[in-house]
Motif scaffolding. Sequence first.
Motif, PDB file in Angstrom:
ATOM      1  N   ILE A 159      14.682 -45.622   8.432  1.00 43.05           N
ATOM      2  CA  ILE A 159      13.410 -46.324   8.651  1.00 43.05           C
ATOM      3  C   ILE A 159      13.471 -47.757   8.135  1.00 43.05           C
ATOM      4  CG2 ILE A 159      10.976 -46.402   7.986  1.00 43.05           C
ATOM      5  CD1 ILE A 159      10.993 -43.326   8.051  1.00 43.05           C
ATOM      6  N   ASP A 160      13.995 -47.940   6.927  1.00 41.00           N
ATOM      7  CA  ASP A 160      14.082 -49.295   6.367  1.00 41.00           C
ATOM      8  C   ASP A 160      14.932 -50.201   7.248  1.00 41.00           C
ATOM      9  OD1 ASP A 160      12.509 -48.505   4.282  1.00 41.00           O
ATOM     10  OD2 ASP A 160      14.141 -48.251   2.841  1.00 41.00           O
ATOM     11  N   GLN A 161      16.029 -49.649   7.787  1.00 36.07           N
ATOM     12  CA  GLN A 161      16.900 -50.436   8.672  1.00 36.07           C
ATOM     13  C   GLN A 161      16.148 -50.809   9.947  1.00 36.07           C
ATOM     14  OE1 GLN A 161      19.878 -51.686   8.125  1.00 36.07           O
ATOM     15  NE2 GLN A 161      20.072 -52.553  10.193  1.00 36.07           N
ATOM     16  N   ALA A 162      15.371 -49.872  10.483  1.00 39.66           N
ATOM     17  CA  ALA A 162      14.603 -50.131  11.700  1.00 39.66           C
ATOM     18  C   ALA A 162      13.563 -51.227  11.474  1.00 39.66           C
ATOM     19  CB  ALA A 162      13.921 -48.846  12.168  1.00 39.66           C
ATOM     20  N   VAL A 163      12.903 -51.179  10.324  1.00 36.67           N
ATOM     21  CA  VAL A 163      11.910 -52.209   9.977  1.00 36.67           C
ATOM     22  C   VAL A 163      12.594 -53.567   9.834  1.00 36.67           C
ATOM     23  CG1 VAL A 163      10.314 -52.986   8.180  1.00 36.67           C
ATOM     24  CG2 VAL A 163      10.299 -50.588   8.926  1.00 36.67           C
ATOM     25  N   LYS A 164      13.754 -53.554   9.202  1.00 37.41           N
ATOM     26  CA  LYS A 164      14.518 -54.795   9.026  1.00 37.41           C
ATOM     27  C   LYS A 164      14.897 -55.410  10.373  1.00 37.41           C
ATOM     28  CE  LYS A 164      18.734 -56.561   6.813  1.00 37.41           C
ATOM     29  NZ  LYS A 164      19.966 -56.182   6.065  1.00 37.41           N
ATOM     30  N   GLU A 165      15.179 -54.536  11.362  1.00 38.91           N
ATOM     31  CA  GLU A 165      15.582 -55.022  12.685  1.00 38.91           C
ATOM     32  C   GLU A 165      14.396 -55.456  13.543  1.00 38.91           C
ATOM     33  OE1 GLU A 165      18.620 -55.549  13.666  1.00 38.91           O
ATOM     34  OE2 GLU A 165      19.555 -54.722  11.861  1.00 38.91           O
ATOM     35  N   GLY A 166      13.166 -55.188  13.081  1.00 37.13           N
ATOM     36  CA  GLY A 166      12.004 -55.688  13.813  1.00 37.13           C
ATOM     37  C   GLY A 166      10.963 -54.668  14.195  1.00 37.13           C
ATOM     38  N   ALA A 167      11.152 -53.390  13.832  1.00 42.67           N
ATOM     39  CA  ALA A 167      10.143 -52.383  14.165  1.00 42.67           C
ATOM     40  C   ALA A 167       8.825 -52.724  13.472  1.00 42.67           C
ATOM     41  CB  ALA A 167      10.619 -51.004  13.737  1.00 42.67           C
ATOM     42  N   SER A 168       7.734 -52.688  14.225  1.00 39.65           N
ATOM     43  CA  SER A 168       6.421 -52.992  13.651  1.00 39.65           C
ATOM     44  C   SER A 168       5.595 -51.739  13.426  1.00 39.65           C
ATOM     45  CB  SER A 168       5.657 -53.960  14.558  1.00 39.65           C
ATOM     46  OG  SER A 168       5.535 -53.428  15.859  1.00 39.65           O
ATOM     47  N   ALA A 169       6.082 -50.606  13.963  1.00 36.73           N
ATOM     48  CA  ALA A 169       5.401 -49.327  13.776  1.00 36.73           C
ATOM     49  C   ALA A 169       6.451 -48.222  13.736  1.00 36.73           C
ATOM     50  CB  ALA A 169       4.398 -49.080  14.894  1.00 36.73           C
ATOM     51  N   VAL A 170       6.148 -47.176  12.974  1.00 35.33           N
ATOM     52  CA  VAL A 170       7.101 -46.084  12.780  1.00 35.33           C
ATOM     53  C   VAL A 170       6.378 -44.749  12.912  1.00 35.33           C
ATOM     54  CG1 VAL A 170       8.745 -45.020  11.191  1.00 35.33           C
ATOM     55  CG2 VAL A 170       8.480 -47.512  11.213  1.00 35.33           C
ATOM     56  N   VAL A 171       6.995 -43.821  13.643  1.00 33.89           N
ATOM     57  CA  VAL A 171       6.503 -42.446  13.732  1.00 33.89           C
ATOM     58  C   VAL A 171       7.401 -41.572  12.861  1.00 33.89           C
ATOM     59  CG1 VAL A 171       6.225 -40.437  15.236  1.00 33.89           C
ATOM     60  CG2 VAL A 171       5.495 -42.691  16.027  1.00 33.89           C
ATOM     61  N   VAL A 172       6.792 -40.786  11.967  1.00 34.48           N
ATOM     62  CA  VAL A 172       7.554 -39.953  11.036  1.00 34.48           C
ATOM     63  C   VAL A 172       7.024 -38.518  11.060  1.00 34.48           C
ATOM     64  CG1 VAL A 172       8.027 -41.904   9.497  1.00 34.48           C
ATOM     65  CG2 VAL A 172       6.032 -40.448   9.080  1.00 34.48           C
ATOM     66  N   GLU A 173       7.869 -37.606  10.588  1.00 34.72           N
ATOM     67  CA  GLU A 173       7.411 -36.244  10.303  1.00 34.72           C
ATOM     68  C   GLU A 173       7.105 -36.119   8.812  1.00 34.72           C
ATOM     69  OE1 GLU A 173      10.394 -33.503  11.542  1.00 34.72           O
ATOM     70  OE2 GLU A 173      10.060 -33.833  13.681  1.00 34.72           O
ATOM     71  N   LYS A 174       7.944 -36.777   7.998  1.00 34.79           N
ATOM     72  CA  LYS A 174       7.805 -36.737   6.535  1.00 34.79           C
ATOM     73  C   LYS A 174       7.308 -38.094   6.048  1.00 34.79           C
ATOM     74  CE  LYS A 174      12.126 -35.607   6.804  1.00 34.79           C
ATOM     75  NZ  LYS A 174      13.549 -35.244   6.572  1.00 34.79           N
ATOM     76  N   SER A 175       6.271 -38.072   5.264  1.00 28.32           N
ATOM     77  CA  SER A 175       5.716 -39.320   4.753  1.00 28.32           C
ATOM     78  C   SER A 175       6.726 -40.008   3.840  1.00 28.32           C
ATOM     79  CB  SER A 175       4.434 -39.047   3.970  1.00 28.32           C
ATOM     80  OG  SER A 175       3.883 -40.249   3.482  1.00 28.32           O
ATOM     81  N   PRO A 176       7.023 -41.295   4.082  1.00 25.17           N
ATOM     82  CA  PRO A 176       8.010 -41.997   3.250  1.00 25.17           C
ATOM     83  C   PRO A 176       7.514 -42.209   1.820  1.00 25.17           C
ATOM     84  CG  PRO A 176       6.949 -43.518   4.776  1.00 25.17           C
ATOM     85  CD  PRO A 176       6.471 -42.150   5.149  1.00 25.17           C
ATOM     86  N   ALA A 177       8.463 -42.351   0.918  1.00 26.15           N
ATOM     87  CA  ALA A 177       8.119 -42.558  -0.499  1.00 26.15           C
ATOM     88  C   ALA A 177       7.430 -43.902  -0.704  1.00 26.15           C
ATOM     89  CB  ALA A 177       9.370 -42.455  -1.352  1.00 26.15           C
ATOM     90  N   LYS A 178       7.792 -44.880   0.119  1.00 25.78           N
ATOM     91  CA  LYS A 178       7.163 -46.196   0.025  1.00 25.78           C
ATOM     92  C   LYS A 178       6.896 -46.737   1.425  1.00 25.78           C
ATOM     93  CE  LYS A 178      11.583 -48.692  -0.281  1.00 25.78           C
ATOM     94  NZ  LYS A 178      12.353 -49.721  -0.993  1.00 25.78           N
ATOM     95  N   PHE A 179       5.887 -47.614   1.511  1.00 26.66           N
ATOM     96  CA  PHE A 179       5.500 -48.186   2.791  1.00 26.66           C
ATOM     97  C   PHE A 179       5.783 -49.682   2.789  1.00 26.66           C
ATOM     98  CE2 PHE A 179       2.908 -44.432   2.192  1.00 26.66           C
ATOM     99  CZ  PHE A 179       2.926 -43.826   3.436  1.00 26.66           C
ATOM    100  N   ALA A 180       6.449 -50.149   3.826  1.00 22.34           N
ATOM    101  CA  ALA A 180       6.690 -51.584   3.955  1.00 22.34           C
ATOM    102  C   ALA A 180       5.377 -52.275   4.325  1.00 22.34           C
ATOM    103  CB  ALA A 180       7.750 -51.853   5.020  1.00 22.34           C
ATOM    104  N   PRO A 181       5.066 -53.391   3.701  1.00 22.97           N
ATOM    105  CA  PRO A 181       3.811 -54.093   4.014  1.00 22.97           C
ATOM    106  C   PRO A 181       3.777 -54.574   5.466  1.00 22.97           C
ATOM    107  CG  PRO A 181       5.242 -55.447   2.628  1.00 22.97           C
ATOM    108  CD  PRO A 181       5.861 -54.088   2.661  1.00 22.97           C
TER     109      PRO A 181
END
Length: 487
Positions: free
Chosen positions: A53-75
């Motif tokens: 997920i962090d790599q995807a956000v770094k590459e430009g993802a502005s939204a993420v669909v998850v099954e497990k809630s992440p430990a931290k949320f990117a602003p």
Amino acid sequence: MKLKDILTEINFKLLQGDLEQEIKELSYDSRTVRKESLFIAITGFETDGHAYIDQAVKEGASAVVVEKSPAKFAPGITYLQVENSRRDLALLAKNFYHDPLQKIKLIGVTGTNGKTTTSFLIHHILESAGKKAALFGTIKNLIGKKELSSSRTTPESLDLYKYFYSLQKQEIEYAVMEVSSHALALYRVYGMKFSAAVFTNLTSEHLDYHRTMLNYKKAKAKLFTQLKKDGFAVFNFDDQAADFMIQSSAAQNNLTYSLVNENADLSTANYELHNQDLHYQTKGVFKVDIALNTGGVFNIYNSLAAALTAYKLGINKELIVQSFKKFSGVPGRYEIINAGQDFQLVVDYAHTPDGMENVLQSALANKKNNLIVVFGCGGDRDRSKRSLMGNLAEQYADYTIVTNDNPRSEDPADIFTEIKTGFSKDFKDYEVIADRKQAIARAIDIAQKDDSVFLLGRGHEKYQIIKDQKIKLDDRKVALELLKTKV
């Protein structure tokens, strides 16, 4: 497209962010993420998309669909939680690409053996009749004249919808697709409505994943629950699982084909088999004489399924007959390799006991001298079939060479040992040569006039997987080079 519109029909929990943002692309692979993408984290067998997920956000993802809630949320990033992200990926893709299947007739082919040849035949008939059709399957994906590589029998749902969107733009009317049990169990075709579906047969396979034959059968049957009510299904009436599949059908029109039962909608009781072709007459919904440039009783089944499907799609029976005459076969499916040698050499994908027996029965029916069989079994796959295939080799072949298929992470010696448990204690007409090239060379070296050499298990495959290495190896090319040298 606005995120809220992509989420139609999906149950989700908004963990952070808003739903008004624009989404330009969907991705389930962090390596393909672009700016303003929606990244779907899927829990896989070998890797977990949540770890990227962090790599995807770094590459430009502005939204993420998850099954497990992440430990931290990117602003500034929107996070959505769903129960099953793999399943919902299919719905997200359907919404994002505006459900292109509304304008495409989707034809699914499932079964243990025969999916590829039957799909190729249906696609060939449609193209021969002047229809615009695409093909998706084990060997290749074909959109118009553009050929795309295929890494699995049925692509992931998002990739399929990308293809369907392209078909819609090109005004391609039909899509013929092999549908594997894995695809059905793993939601790759979830929510897709099929205009037609074909059942070829059901024998033991993929039990490393499905565990039981009942689970395997239920997975296959899912295809027929996804038929449109005004669609139709075609079933192999001679297979013991046919009734189960028919009962699963959501279509009002269910048809059957057979080699032994004249009560089927399409059948034949009069056929001739030769090394390189076959001929038969049909009975039932239409009567024609069919000639096909390939051998094997199993290809009568495949061609009956294709002919009945095409006929129900509105293709004239005479066009079906003419298209069969022009069919050049499927790569690695009972493919004859000829360099002018005085014996027959055939490459076939048969990698299950049923597939192997079908091919060897055809080989035995047409053999003039000795039958030499080269085969192995895949590693990290259903182990129960290994002894069965060893037993079949002893039963049908005059000489057997056991070799590597795709051993993957397993020790080849362990696979060979399990294959040999299928041999009787007095069986001596075999040898083990681990290196597949050397095994093929040995078979060609010992082949005499009018012998038949069958290289089984890998068919069209161009790479061999040993441990973590992917090695170039195409049985057809290796055999042709060795044959030229011998000649």
